[in-house]
Scaffold this motif. Structure first.
Motif, PDB file in Angstrom:
ATOM      1  N   ILE A   1      -4.966-101.946 -16.394  1.00 24.88           N
ATOM      2  CA  ILE A   1      -3.575-102.744 -16.425  1.00 24.88           C
ATOM      3  C   ILE A   1      -2.958-102.266 -17.532  1.00 24.88           C
ATOM      4  O   ILE A   1      -1.868-102.017 -17.586  1.00 24.88           O
ATOM      5  N   GLY A   2      -3.650-102.011 -18.930  1.00 21.19           N
ATOM      6  CA  GLY A   2      -3.218-101.510 -20.009  1.00 21.19           C
ATOM      7  C   GLY A   2      -2.152-102.867 -20.671  1.00 21.19           C
ATOM      8  O   GLY A   2      -1.954-103.797 -19.856  1.00 21.19           O
ATOM      9  N   GLN A   3      -1.830-102.605 -21.852  1.00 16.85           N
ATOM     10  CA  GLN A   3      -1.276-103.689 -22.527  1.00 16.85           C
ATOM     11  C   GLN A   3      -0.023-104.173 -22.007  1.00 16.85           C
ATOM     12  O   GLN A   3       0.326-105.304 -22.005  1.00 16.85           O
ATOM     13  N   ARG A   4       0.825-103.214 -21.766  1.00 20.98           N
ATOM     14  CA  ARG A   4       2.348-103.536 -21.372  1.00 20.98           C
ATOM     15  C   ARG A   4       2.357-104.186 -19.947  1.00 20.98           C
ATOM     16  O   ARG A   4       2.725-105.288 -19.610  1.00 20.98           O
ATOM     17  N   ARG A   5       1.475-103.889 -19.127  1.00 27.04           N
ATOM     18  CA  ARG A   5       1.352-104.426 -17.516  1.00 27.04           C
ATOM     19  C   ARG A   5       0.575-105.905 -17.883  1.00 27.04           C
ATOM     20  O   ARG A   5       0.795-106.796 -16.837  1.00 27.04           O
ATOM     21  N   PHE A   6      -0.261-105.876 -18.896  1.00 24.86           N
ATOM     22  CA  PHE A   6      -1.056-107.226 -19.078  1.00 24.86           C
ATOM     23  C   PHE A   6       0.150-108.254 -19.219  1.00 24.86           C
ATOM     24  O   PHE A   6       0.047-109.487 -18.860  1.00 24.86           O
ATOM     25  N   ASN A   7       0.888-107.902 -20.242  1.00 23.24           N
ATOM     26  CA  ASN A   7       2.278-108.926 -20.610  1.00 23.24           C
ATOM     27  C   ASN A   7       3.183-109.351 -19.483  1.00 23.24           C
ATOM     28  O   ASN A   7       3.318-110.454 -19.327  1.00 23.24           O
ATOM     29  N   LEU A   8       3.181-108.391 -18.588  1.00 25.82           N
ATOM     30  CA  LEU A   8       4.157-108.576 -17.348  1.00 25.82           C
ATOM     31  C   LEU A   8       3.292-109.488 -16.525  1.00 25.82           C
ATOM     32  O   LEU A   8       3.806-110.456 -15.957  1.00 25.82           O
TER      33      LEU A   8
ATOM     34  N   LYS B   1     -10.492-126.372  -4.751  1.00 27.59           N
ATOM     35  CA  LYS B   1     -10.746-125.725  -5.905  1.00 27.59           C
ATOM     36  C   LYS B   1     -10.347-124.222  -5.481  1.00 27.59           C
ATOM     37  O   LYS B   1     -10.790-123.621  -4.430  1.00 27.59           O
ATOM     38  N   ILE B   2      -9.503-123.842  -6.577  1.00 28.57           N
ATOM     39  CA  ILE B   2      -8.971-122.379  -6.024  1.00 28.57           C
ATOM     40  C   ILE B   2      -9.018-121.243  -7.342  1.00 28.57           C
ATOM     41  O   ILE B   2      -8.851-121.629  -8.365  1.00 28.57           O
ATOM     42  N   ILE B   3      -9.634-120.023  -6.909  1.00 28.98           N
ATOM     43  CA  ILE B   3      -9.364-119.075  -7.799  1.00 28.98           C
ATOM     44  C   ILE B   3      -8.574-118.055  -7.322  1.00 28.98           C
ATOM     45  O   ILE B   3      -8.640-117.376  -6.155  1.00 28.98           O
ATOM     46  N   VAL B   4      -7.285-117.512  -8.114  1.00 30.16           N
ATOM     47  CA  VAL B   4      -6.351-116.534  -7.932  1.00 30.16           C
ATOM     48  C   VAL B   4      -6.713-115.529  -8.591  1.00 30.16           C
ATOM     49  O   VAL B   4      -6.450-115.524  -9.928  1.00 30.16           O
ATOM     50  N   VAL B   5      -7.409-114.500  -8.138  1.00 29.66           N
ATOM     51  CA  VAL B   5      -7.706-113.307  -8.657  1.00 29.66           C
ATOM     52  C   VAL B   5      -6.662-112.170  -8.814  1.00 29.66           C
ATOM     53  O   VAL B   5      -5.933-111.653  -7.752  1.00 29.66           O
ATOM     54  N   PHE B   6      -6.211-111.807 -10.026  1.00 32.73           N
ATOM     55  CA  PHE B   6      -5.308-110.711 -10.005  1.00 32.73           C
ATOM     56  C   PHE B   6      -5.712-109.389 -10.086  1.00 32.73           C
ATOM     57  O   PHE B   6      -6.597-109.339 -11.169  1.00 32.73           O
ATOM     58  N   LEU B   7      -5.460-108.407  -9.444  1.00 30.92           N
ATOM     59  CA  LEU B   7      -6.135-107.089  -9.615  1.00 30.92           C
ATOM     60  C   LEU B   7      -5.227-105.929  -9.428  1.00 30.92           C
ATOM     61  O   LEU B   7      -4.347-105.697  -8.753  1.00 30.92           O
ATOM     62  N   ASP B   8      -5.132-105.158 -10.766  1.00 32.25           N
ATOM     63  CA  ASP B   8      -4.085-104.123 -10.825  1.00 32.25           C
ATOM     64  C   ASP B   8      -5.071-102.894 -10.567  1.00 32.25           C
ATOM     65  O   ASP B   8      -6.090-102.351 -11.365  1.00 32.25           O
ATOM     66  N   GLY B   9      -4.881-102.390  -9.366  1.00 28.34           N
ATOM     67  CA  GLY B   9      -5.451-101.139  -9.070  1.00 28.34           C
ATOM     68  C   GLY B   9      -6.844-101.521  -8.276  1.00 28.34           C
ATOM     69  O   GLY B   9      -6.657-101.980  -6.943  1.00 28.34           O
ATOM     70  N   TRP B  10      -8.135-101.649  -8.713  1.00 27.94           N
ATOM     71  CA  TRP B  10      -9.239-101.688  -7.872  1.00 27.94           C
ATOM     72  C   TRP B  10     -10.371-102.384  -8.850  1.00 27.94           C
ATOM     73  O   TRP B  10     -10.413-102.003 -10.301  1.00 27.94           O
ATOM     74  N   PRO B  11     -11.329-102.985  -8.380  1.00 24.03           N
ATOM     75  CA  PRO B  11     -12.387-103.287  -9.383  1.00 24.03           C
ATOM     76  C   PRO B  11     -13.329-102.305  -9.400  1.00 24.03           C
ATOM     77  O   PRO B  11     -13.698-101.445  -8.842  1.00 24.03           O
ATOM     78  N   SER B  12     -14.011-102.449 -10.688  1.00 25.82           N
ATOM     79  CA  SER B  12     -15.111-101.570 -11.289  1.00 25.82           C
ATOM     80  C   SER B  12     -16.470-101.949 -10.498  1.00 25.82           C
ATOM     81  O   SER B  12     -17.415-101.014 -10.482  1.00 25.82           O
ATOM     82  N   ASP B  13     -16.614-103.009 -10.213  1.00 23.54           N
ATOM     83  CA  ASP B  13     -17.985-103.648  -9.550  1.00 23.54           C
ATOM     84  C   ASP B  13     -17.638-104.179  -8.008  1.00 23.54           C
ATOM     85  O   ASP B  13     -16.784-104.223  -7.531  1.00 23.54           O
ATOM     86  N   ASP B  14     -18.744-104.629  -7.365  1.00 23.87           N
ATOM     87  CA  ASP B  14     -18.881-105.018  -6.397  1.00 23.87           C
ATOM     88  C   ASP B  14     -18.264-106.580  -6.256  1.00 23.87           C
ATOM     89  O   ASP B  14     -18.688-107.327  -6.887  1.00 23.87           O
ATOM     90  N   LEU B  15     -17.418-106.972  -5.217  1.00 23.43           N
ATOM     91  CA  LEU B  15     -16.756-108.064  -5.115  1.00 23.43           C
ATOM     92  C   LEU B  15     -17.528-108.979  -4.004  1.00 23.43           C
ATOM     93  O   LEU B  15     -17.422-110.099  -4.019  1.00 23.43           O
ATOM     94  N   GLU B  16     -18.162-108.267  -3.016  1.00 23.39           N
ATOM     95  CA  GLU B  16     -18.774-108.963  -1.814  1.00 23.39           C
ATOM     96  C   GLU B  16     -19.660-110.248  -2.216  1.00 23.39           C
ATOM     97  O   GLU B  16     -19.445-111.354  -1.702  1.00 23.39           O
ATOM     98  N   GLU B  17     -20.708-110.018  -3.038  1.00 23.39           N
ATOM     99  CA  GLU B  17     -21.416-111.096  -3.556  1.00 23.39           C
ATOM    100  C   GLU B  17     -20.963-112.141  -4.262  1.00 23.39           C
ATOM    101  O   GLU B  17     -21.219-113.298  -4.064  1.00 23.39           O
ATOM    102  N   ALA B  18     -19.725-111.844  -5.059  1.00 22.99           N
ATOM    103  CA  ALA B  18     -19.252-112.831  -5.860  1.00 22.99           C
ATOM    104  C   ALA B  18     -18.329-113.626  -4.946  1.00 22.99           C
ATOM    105  O   ALA B  18     -18.258-114.791  -4.963  1.00 22.99           O
ATOM    106  N   GLY B  19     -17.856-112.893  -3.590  1.00 23.21           N
ATOM    107  CA  GLY B  19     -17.019-113.827  -2.798  1.00 23.21           C
ATOM    108  C   GLY B  19     -18.190-114.805  -2.024  1.00 23.21           C
ATOM    109  O   GLY B  19     -17.630-115.966  -1.864  1.00 23.21           O
ATOM    110  N   ILE B  20     -19.137-114.418  -1.676  1.00 20.70           N
ATOM    111  CA  ILE B  20     -20.354-114.985  -1.123  1.00 20.70           C
ATOM    112  C   ILE B  20     -20.428-116.294  -1.974  1.00 20.70           C
ATOM    113  O   ILE B  20     -20.524-117.664  -1.747  1.00 20.70           O
TER     114      ILE B  20
END
Length: 523
Positions: free
Chosen positions: A149-156, A241-260
């Motif tokens: 995401i970088g510093q600039r888009r992080f601020n946005l 209980k809610i988690i709102v995940v913000f993703l710029d681009g794609w994750p470096s690791d696996d999301l499937e297990e975390a979702g379970i």
């Protein structure tokens, strides 16, 4: 008119005739509707109103008229809803259009929003300290702090999250929020308990520093689901209980297990993806279906896309509306999706074949009310005489259709009555394998006569093992035995009817009793 939810059922209404307001955008595929024109009281009121054409999915005013029970309710596909067959139910209802004035009032309420609508109607003032009481939710914003995401888009991103937080209407009785930053290692920036005013949250978000590193979103999501929503950190019982995940681009690791893991913890995961990976970048993505595997349900409701971090103001309100749609939080733990219900069915000679069918109808009608799935509620059945027979266990059938089919296929045993032995057998063999699971355990004992053995000891042992016991007696079942079997307070866990035909009238009370016990256990 009374504002109701998408899932309010006919049996939840108390008056003979009642004017209600249905919200808009209810998920059609989730409705349980039984009948056509005349609906079993187990049906969703708003689902029945859409099915019959009284309202559309935009919501509106509905008049509900209570009617007597029917011998049967047909299955009819209409207006996008498939109603289901139901044989015999104690009460029914019909739906007609509400008045125009109430219909107009409904428009502004079609989805629970954080801000009062800006029409010509008087503006609803929001008590800033209390917050938006129509939007009770505990929300973790999992922001992207990676080099992606970088510093600039992080601020946005911070600016957008701040706008969402303000529009939610944060307050003591409204939504509570916290922030976790995902990068190489997750960092909980602040918890739900730290701030209960929008101004404080906004300041805390502005102060967040950019961490950098890989976007290990899966690691951060798992960490947040497991650690963030504890009572000590400000999570509230009975609040989604809610988690709102913000993703710029794609994750470096696996999301499937975390979702379970998140689903197992009863957390509703939303993913807001910004700047999707380009065709060239897709080769670097571990799993291109990562969004569907991480969200609460892959039905489109829990995923949200924005093309860029620039000009995001127009995306704030639609996201807030989603986060405030309490009824659509399908991963929240409720009495309908988080219980194990074991039925202990008397198959003794005094019952008889035709009455035994009425007992199975009762069992089916109770089971129908619950959301049965591999991660939801589960049902088991044991039949007893002097011997016991496990008809099916909690893990044998993981869909409602298969459970109902298995109940229909139970064959009558005939024999004596040893209820105490049967309770011990069920506690050990049916509840034993699930005693450490996440669901709350309930046992419904159905009997029509005197037990030849002691029931008090086995019932006490079942309750000590964490099982809430309801006793349902018919005909010659002694009231003393029924009370000895039932959990405390015995009055609300003991049911009796002189005739087997009286069983169907008990169904709503049993369902309500299970839900009350479930909620009491969460207080």
């Amino acid at each position: 008119s009374t504002a109701i939810t998408c899932f309010t059922r006919g049996l939840d209404l108390r008056k003979g005739t009642e004017d209600v307001l249905c919200p808009g955008n209810c998920p059609l595929w989730q409705f349980y509707v039984f009948g056509d024109g005349v609906y079993a009281s187990l049906s969703s009121v708003c689902g029945a109103a859409i099915h019959s054409g009284v309202i559309t999915n935009a919501g509106g005013a509905v008049r509900v008229q209570t009617l007597p029970g029917q011998e049967s309710y047909p299955a009819v596909n209409a207006n996008g809803i498939q109603s289901q067959v139901l044989s015999r139910w104690a009460s029914s209802f019909s739906v007609t259009a509400g008045t125009k004035t109430t219909a107009l009032e409904a428009v502004g309420r079609s989805v629970s929003t954080a801000r009062p609508s800006t029409g010509k109607r008087p503006k609803k003032t929001l008590d800033k300290k209390a917050g938006n009481k129509d939007c009770k939710a505990d929300i973790a914003f999992l922001i992207d702090g990676s080099y992606n995401i970088g510093q600039r888009r992080f601020n946005l991103q911070k600016n957008f999250v701040g706008k969402v937080a303000v529009m939610l209407g944060i307050g003591i009785e409204g939504p509570h929020v916290g922030v976790v930053q995902a990068s190489e290692h997750p960092k909980i920036e602040f918890y739900l308990k730290n701030f209960t005013a929008a101004k404080e949250v906004l300041f805390a978000i502005k102060e967040l520093g950019f961490r950098g590193g890989n976007s290990n979103t899966g690691k951060a999501l798992k960490h947040t689901a497991q650690k963030f929503f504890s009572l000590e950190n400000g999570a509230r019982k009975g609040i989604p209980k809610i988690i709102v995940v913000f993703l710029d681009g794609w994750p470096s690791d696996d999301l499937e297990e975390a979702g379970i893991v998140a689903r197992e913890f009863g957390v509703n995961v939303f993913i807001v993806s910004v700047a999707k990976p380009t065709t060239e970048e897709l080769g670097m993505v571990q799993d291109i279906g990562f969004v569907d595997k991480a969200v609460c349900r892959s039905n489109g409701f829990f995923s949200y896309q924005m093309p860029t971090w620039f000009g995001t103001t127009k995306f704030v309100k639609p996201l807030v509306q989603k986060l405030c749609s309490h009824e659509q939080m399908l991963c929240s733990k409720t009495c309908y999706n988080s219980v194990n219900i074991g039925f202990l069915i008397d198959g003794s000679s005094s019952v008889g074949e035709s009455n035994f069918r009425l007992v199975l109808e009762f069992v089916s009608n109770v089971a129908k009310a619950f959301e049965i799935s591999d991660i939801g509620s589960k049902v088991a059945a044991v039949q007893f005489t002097y011997d016991q027979r496990t008809e099916f266990g909690f893990t044998d059938h993981v869909t409602k259709e298969k459970v109902l089919s298995a109940i229909r296929n139970i064959r009558y045993m005939s024999g004596g009555t040893a209820t105490g032995d049967a309770i011990s057998f069920t506690t050990r063999n049916v509840f034993g394998p699930v005693k450490d699971g996440p669901n709350k355990n309930f046992l419904i004992v159905l009997t029509d006569g005197q037990s030849y053995d002691d029931v008090r000891g086995p019932a006490a042992a079942a309750q000590k093992a964490g099982i809430t016991v309801f006793s349902v007696g018919v005909a010659w079942a002694p009231l003393d035995d029924l009370k000895d079997i039932a959990s405390e307070p015995r009055e609300s866990h003991t049911f009796f009817t002189r005739e087997f035909t009286g069983l169907e009238q008990m169904v709503p009370d049993i369902i309500r009793g299970i839900c009350k016990d479930f909620l009491d256990s969460k207080q």
